[in-house]
Design a protein around this motif. Structure first.
Motif, mmCIF file in Angstrom:
data_model
loop_
_atom_site.group_PDB
_atom_site.id
_atom_site.type_symbol
_atom_site.label_atom_id
_atom_site.label_comp_id
_atom_site.label_asym_id
_atom_site.label_seq_id
_atom_site.Cartn_x
_atom_site.Cartn_y
_atom_site.Cartn_z
ATOM 1 N N VAL A 175 0.868 -1.192 0.000
ATOM 2 C CA VAL A 175 0.000 0.000 0.000
ATOM 3 C C VAL A 175 0.901 1.238 0.000
ATOM 4 N N GLN A 176 1.458 1.493 -1.188
ATOM 5 C CA GLN A 176 2.476 2.531 -1.374
ATOM 6 C C GLN A 176 1.947 3.653 -2.252
ATOM 7 N N ASN A 177 2.543 4.835 -2.098
ATOM 8 C CA ASN A 177 2.076 6.012 -2.850
ATOM 9 C C ASN A 177 2.009 5.771 -4.351
ATOM 10 N N ASP A 178 3.007 5.108 -4.902
ATOM 11 C CA ASP A 178 3.014 4.888 -6.357
ATOM 12 C C ASP A 178 1.876 3.999 -6.836
ATOM 13 N N PHE A 179 1.304 3.215 -5.948
ATOM 14 C CA PHE A 179 0.187 2.341 -6.339
ATOM 15 C C PHE A 179 -1.170 2.972 -6.027
ATOM 16 N N VAL A 217 -3.267 2.202 -8.885
ATOM 17 C CA VAL A 217 -4.362 1.235 -8.924
ATOM 18 C C VAL A 217 -5.643 2.038 -8.676
ATOM 19 N N PRO A 218 -6.633 1.932 -9.572
ATOM 20 C CA PRO A 218 -7.856 2.704 -9.343
ATOM 21 C C PRO A 218 -8.421 2.453 -7.943
ATOM 22 N N GLU A 219 -8.697 3.513 -7.228
ATOM 23 C CA GLU A 219 -9.249 3.435 -5.859
ATOM 24 C C GLU A 219 -8.311 2.740 -4.876
ATOM 25 N N GLY A 220 -7.044 2.674 -5.211
ATOM 26 C CA GLY A 220 -6.089 1.990 -4.322
ATOM 27 C C GLY A 220 -6.103 2.553 -2.913
ATOM 28 N N ASP A 221 -6.358 3.862 -2.790
ATOM 29 C CA ASP A 221 -6.344 4.495 -1.462
ATOM 30 C C ASP A 221 -7.610 4.212 -0.654
ATOM 31 N N LYS A 222 -8.647 3.717 -1.338
ATOM 32 C CA LYS A 222 -9.923 3.471 -0.635
ATOM 33 C C LYS A 222 -9.813 2.368 0.402
#
Ligand code: ZN
Length: 204
Positions: A12-16, A24-29
């Protein structure tokens, strides 16, 4: 045999995450949900592992050097940092992978801790047999990590509300989930875990 659980949070890294080099779409969700899983695990004193992609500047993993991906998660850059809202308890064990410029490493089982000890050895030495897996991305590093875990005969719970996929082809994540389930992974959500823990008798 009683299950001894650990949580694995994959990349769960900034670049993803949106705005990153390989978002990654919605990766931060998934971040607030992972925070809740971590709270449960931390309270129970169950180990928490967080893996990260940790690439050298030059790597055959990158398009520029003949590989499949744009440059991402280069060591000591902001992009390689874990998402700033991820609330990792201080006992979290950080795992790094992808340091070899000649190799692609997708699975957390190719990652090592700060002392260079591999993930599998760390799990084995603490007697862990059940692994809960969330993170990024469903169709790459989560999938590889889960399939490796199954290969090593861990019981795997796939955290359905805490994964997101790249989906280069729109059905990639769905297929990855099918493959993991076929291999023996069980789907789980935060609600199911909370419910399960609430119903357990104290002292067990
Ligand atoms: Zn990578």
């Amino acid at each position: 045999m009683e299950e001894k659980k650990a949580l694995l949070i994959v990349d769960v890294q900034n670049d993803f995450c949106p705005g990153g080099a390989l978002a990654v779409p919605e990766g931060d969700k998934i971040v607030p949900i992972l925070n809740k899983y971590m709270m449960i695990f931390s309270k129970k004193k169950w180990p928490i592992f967080a893996s990260r992609d940790w690439h050298p500047k030059e790597s055959k993993h990158f398009k520029k050097f003949g590989g499949p991906w744009p440059e991402h998660c280069i060591q000591n850059t902001k992009g390689a940092g874990l998402h700033p809202d991820l609330r990792l308890p201080k006992e979290t064990i950080l795992l790094s992978k992808g340091m070899d410029p000649d190799k692609d490493s997708y699975s957390a089982f190719q990652a090592v801790d700060a002392k260079g000890t591999g993930f599998f050895e760390l799990l084995k030495s603490s007697g862990i047999n059940g692994l809960f897996v969330g993170g990024l991305a469903t169709d790459y590093c989560v999938k590889s990590s889960v399939l490796d875990a199954l290969k090593h005969v861990f019981k795997v719970k796939l955290l359905m509300d805490a994964i997101r996929g790249v989906n280069i082809n729109p059905e990639d994540s769905e297929q990855a989930i099918e493959e993991m389930v076929r291999g023996g992974a069980e789907k789980m959500t935060l609600q199911e875990l909370s419910q399960y823990e609430k119903n357990r008798k104290p002292g067990r």
